[in-house]
Design a protein around this motif. Structure first.
Motif, PDB file in Angstrom:
ATOM      1  N   GLY A 127      -1.475 -20.478 -10.506  1.00  0.00           N
ATOM      2  CA  GLY A 127      -0.790 -21.734 -10.239  1.00  0.00           C
ATOM      3  C   GLY A 127       0.475 -21.633  -9.439  1.00  0.00           C
ATOM      4  N   SER A 128       0.886 -20.398  -9.073  1.00  0.00           N
ATOM      5  CA  SER A 128       2.098 -20.259  -8.260  1.00  0.00           C
ATOM      6  C   SER A 128       2.160 -18.865  -7.652  1.00  0.00           C
ATOM      7  N   GLY A 129       2.930 -18.766  -6.582  1.00  0.00           N
ATOM      8  CA  GLY A 129       3.126 -17.478  -5.930  1.00  0.00           C
ATOM      9  C   GLY A 129       3.828 -17.664  -4.606  1.00  0.00           C
ATOM     10  N   VAL A 130       4.437 -16.598  -4.130  1.00  0.00           N
ATOM     11  CA  VAL A 130       5.154 -16.608  -2.855  1.00  0.00           C
ATOM     12  C   VAL A 130       4.794 -15.353  -2.082  1.00  0.00           C
ATOM     13  N   ILE A 131       4.405 -15.525  -0.833  1.00  0.00           N
ATOM     14  CA  ILE A 131       4.167 -14.395   0.069  1.00  0.00           C
ATOM     15  C   ILE A 131       5.181 -14.493   1.204  1.00  0.00           C
ATOM     16  N   LEU A 158      -0.813 -15.522  11.300  1.00  0.00           N
ATOM     17  CA  LEU A 158      -1.413 -15.228  10.001  1.00  0.00           C
ATOM     18  C   LEU A 158      -0.652 -15.952   8.899  1.00  0.00           C
ATOM     19  N   THR A 159       0.667 -15.959   9.013  1.00  0.00           N
ATOM     20  CA  THR A 159       1.513 -16.650   8.038  1.00  0.00           C
ATOM     21  C   THR A 159       1.156 -18.130   7.956  1.00  0.00           C
ATOM     22  N   LYS A 160       1.009 -18.772   9.090  1.00  0.00           N
ATOM     23  CA  LYS A 160       0.700 -20.201   9.115  1.00  0.00           C
ATOM     24  C   LYS A 160      -0.686 -20.481   8.538  1.00  0.00           C
ATOM     25  N   CYS A 161      -1.653 -19.650   8.904  1.00  0.00           N
ATOM     26  CA  CYS A 161      -3.014 -19.854   8.400  1.00  0.00           C
ATOM     27  C   CYS A 161      -3.070 -19.669   6.887  1.00  0.00           C
ATOM     28  N   LEU A 162      -2.386 -18.648   6.390  1.00  0.00           N
ATOM     29  CA  LEU A 162      -2.352 -18.438   4.943  1.00  0.00           C
ATOM     30  C   LEU A 162      -1.657 -19.602   4.242  1.00  0.00           C
ATOM     31  N   ARG A 170       3.103 -20.393  -1.644  1.00  0.00           N
ATOM     32  CA  ARG A 170       3.867 -20.601  -0.410  1.00  0.00           C
ATOM     33  C   ARG A 170       3.867 -19.311   0.404  1.00  0.00           C
ATOM     34  N   VAL A 171       3.781 -19.449   1.730  1.00  0.00           N
ATOM     35  CA  VAL A 171       3.750 -18.292   2.627  1.00  0.00           C
ATOM     36  C   VAL A 171       4.707 -18.539   3.782  1.00  0.00           C
ATOM     37  N   ASN A 172       5.664 -17.641   3.979  1.00  0.00           N
ATOM     38  CA  ASN A 172       6.629 -17.771   5.063  1.00  0.00           C
ATOM     39  C   ASN A 172       6.858 -16.418   5.740  1.00  0.00           C
ATOM     40  N   ALA A 173       7.425 -16.485   6.929  1.00  0.00           N
ATOM     41  CA  ALA A 173       7.790 -15.278   7.674  1.00  0.00           C
ATOM     42  C   ALA A 173       9.307 -15.149   7.716  1.00  0.00           C
ATOM     43  N   LEU A 174       9.785 -13.959   7.440  1.00  0.00           N
ATOM     44  CA  LEU A 174      11.211 -13.639   7.528  1.00  0.00           C
ATOM     45  C   LEU A 174      11.397 -12.688   8.701  1.00  0.00           C
ATOM     46  N   ILE A 175      12.252 -13.081   9.645  1.00  0.00           N
ATOM     47  CA  ILE A 175      12.388 -12.336  10.899  1.00  0.00           C
ATOM     48  C   ILE A 175      13.792 -11.761  11.027  1.00  0.00           C
ATOM     49  N   PRO A 176      13.921 -10.435  10.966  1.00  0.00           N
ATOM     50  CA  PRO A 176      15.244  -9.825  11.147  1.00  0.00           C
ATOM     51  C   PRO A 176      15.591  -9.685  12.622  1.00  0.00           C
ATOM     52  N   GLY A 177      16.862  -9.870  12.924  1.00  0.00           N
ATOM     53  CA  GLY A 177      17.356  -9.527  14.249  1.00  0.00           C
ATOM     54  C   GLY A 177      17.829  -8.086  14.245  1.00  0.00           C
ATOM     55  N   MET A 178      18.962  -7.822  14.860  1.00  0.00           N
ATOM     56  CA  MET A 178      19.518  -6.470  14.869  1.00  0.00           C
ATOM     57  C   MET A 178      20.167  -6.192  13.510  1.00  0.00           C
ATOM     58  N   ILE A 179      19.541  -5.348  12.729  1.00  0.00           N
ATOM     59  CA  ILE A 179      20.001  -5.037  11.384  1.00  0.00           C
ATOM     60  C   ILE A 179      20.349  -3.556  11.323  1.00  0.00           C
ATOM     61  N   GLY A 227      12.901 -18.206  -4.029  1.00  0.00           N
ATOM     62  CA  GLY A 227      13.507 -18.991  -5.093  1.00  0.00           C
ATOM     63  C   GLY A 227      13.089 -20.452  -5.095  1.00  0.00           C
ATOM     64  N   ASP A 228      13.530 -21.146  -6.133  1.00  0.00           N
ATOM     65  CA  ASP A 228      13.193 -22.563  -6.289  1.00  0.00           C
ATOM     66  C   ASP A 228      13.800 -23.430  -5.198  1.00  0.00           C
ATOM     67  N   GLY A 229      14.883 -22.960  -4.580  1.00  0.00           N
ATOM     68  CA  GLY A 229      15.501 -23.727  -3.507  1.00  0.00           C
ATOM     69  C   GLY A 229      14.623 -23.870  -2.279  1.00  0.00           C
ATOM     70  N   ALA A 230      13.610 -23.004  -2.167  1.00  0.00           N
ATOM     71  CA  ALA A 230      12.675 -23.065  -1.040  1.00  0.00           C
ATOM     72  C   ALA A 230      11.317 -23.614  -1.474  1.00  0.00           C
ATOM     73  N   ALA A 231      11.298 -24.380  -2.567  1.00  0.00           N
ATOM     74  CA  ALA A 231      10.031 -24.873  -3.119  1.00  0.00           C
ATOM     75  C   ALA A 231       9.259 -25.758  -2.141  1.00  0.00           C
ATOM     76  N   TYR A 232       9.953 -26.351  -1.159  1.00  0.00           N
ATOM     77  CA  TYR A 232       9.302 -27.240  -0.194  1.00  0.00           C
ATOM     78  C   TYR A 232       9.196 -26.574   1.180  1.00  0.00           C
ATOM     79  N   VAL A 233       9.283 -25.253   1.205  1.00  0.00           N
ATOM     80  CA  VAL A 233       9.249 -24.503   2.466  1.00  0.00           C
ATOM     81  C   VAL A 233       8.008 -23.616   2.484  1.00  0.00           C
ATOM     82  N   THR A 234       7.103 -23.877   3.410  1.00  0.00           N
ATOM     83  CA  THR A 234       5.938 -23.006   3.581  1.00  0.00           C
ATOM     84  C   THR A 234       5.456 -23.086   5.024  1.00  0.00           C
ATOM     85  N   GLY A 235       4.870 -21.994   5.493  1.00  0.00           N
ATOM     86  CA  GLY A 235       4.378 -21.922   6.860  1.00  0.00           C
ATOM     87  C   GLY A 235       5.472 -21.835   7.907  1.00  0.00           C
TER      88      GLY A 235
END
Length: 250
Positions: free
Chosen positions: A132-136, A164-168, A177-186, A230-238
């Protein structure tokens, strides 16, 4: 091994060094029982395991091998339960002009950076959805949007990972929920080696392209991950979240 105070489990590929280790540390701090995967650096894995103790279980796994991923997932589900978080962070980078690139160099990078996240999602997402829940969270790259020289395999793999992120996200909604995290110069060892950020002249030249005039930290990447899981991103996917000091404003 018992699940910690949140009652939640997280799986982090490439989770024992660099940005991946920062992700693992952050998730442990948030109360997750973390399964951290590594492939090539057993010393770093031993160090991470010693630092984090019972809060982290370390396994060696080749995410580009679908059979190995399947066996790993079976073990995690049997011994730890259904993960609430999956972070696809493991990656390979083999630079070469495209005309000189071997089939093996092409496939090694694509198999790790693109097929690996597919295999991991396929292995864990059905159980997440049933629970019933999960985050990728897929760790992408700015070169998945803007190309660079001698990186056709890496750029193609990261561009594919964004789609792939959007399709998932479409197929696994509404519960996963599935999102992409993109690092810059780290500031990581890999970045220091590849881009020579430790050399003052290279660092100064690089900073001229970053509005915040500095290189980011692994801790800042971990904070971005904290938001996405986290719960603050509950409405964030794709979506894609770019953490780069304003270098690429897409």
């Amino acid at each position: 091994m018992s699940v910690r105070e949140t009652g939640r489990v997280a799986v982090v590929t490439g989770g024992t060094k660099g940005i991946g280790l920062a992700f693992t540390r952050k998730l442990v701090k948030l109360g997750y029982q973390v399964v951290a995967l590594y492939r090539h650096d057993p010393e770093a894995a031993r160090t991470a395991a010693a630092e984090l103790g019972d809060a982290c279980t370390v396994f060696r796994a080749d995410v580009s091998d679908s059979g190995e991923v399947g066996r790993l997932a079976d073990g995690v589900l049997a011994h730890h339960g259904v993960p609430h978080v999956l972070v696809n962070n493991a990656g390979r980078n083999i630079d070469r002009p495209f005309a000189e690139m071997s089939d093996d160099e092409w496939h090694t990078v694509l198999d790790t950076n693109l097929s690996g996240p597919f295999y991991l999602a396929r292995a864990f997402a059905p159980a997440m959805r049933e629970a019933g829940s999960g985050v990728i969270v897929n760790i992408a790259a700015t070169t998945g949007i803007r190309p660079r020289f001698n990186g056709i395999n890496y750029c193609a793999s990261k561009a594919g990972l964004l789609h792939l992120t959007k399709c998932l996200a479409l197929e696994l909604a509404p519960h996963v929920r599935v999102n992409a995290l993109i690092p810059g110069m780290i500031d990581t060892e890999d970045m220091q080696m590849r881009v020579r950020t430790a050399a003052p002249e290279h660092r100064a030249s690089m900073l001229t392209s970053i509005p915040q005039e500095r290189i980011g930290t692994v801790e800042e990447m971990a904070s971005a991950l904290e938001f996405l899981v986290g719960d603050g991103a509950a409405y964030v996917t794709g979506q894609k979240l770019i953490v780069d000091g304003g270098q690429f404003m897409w």
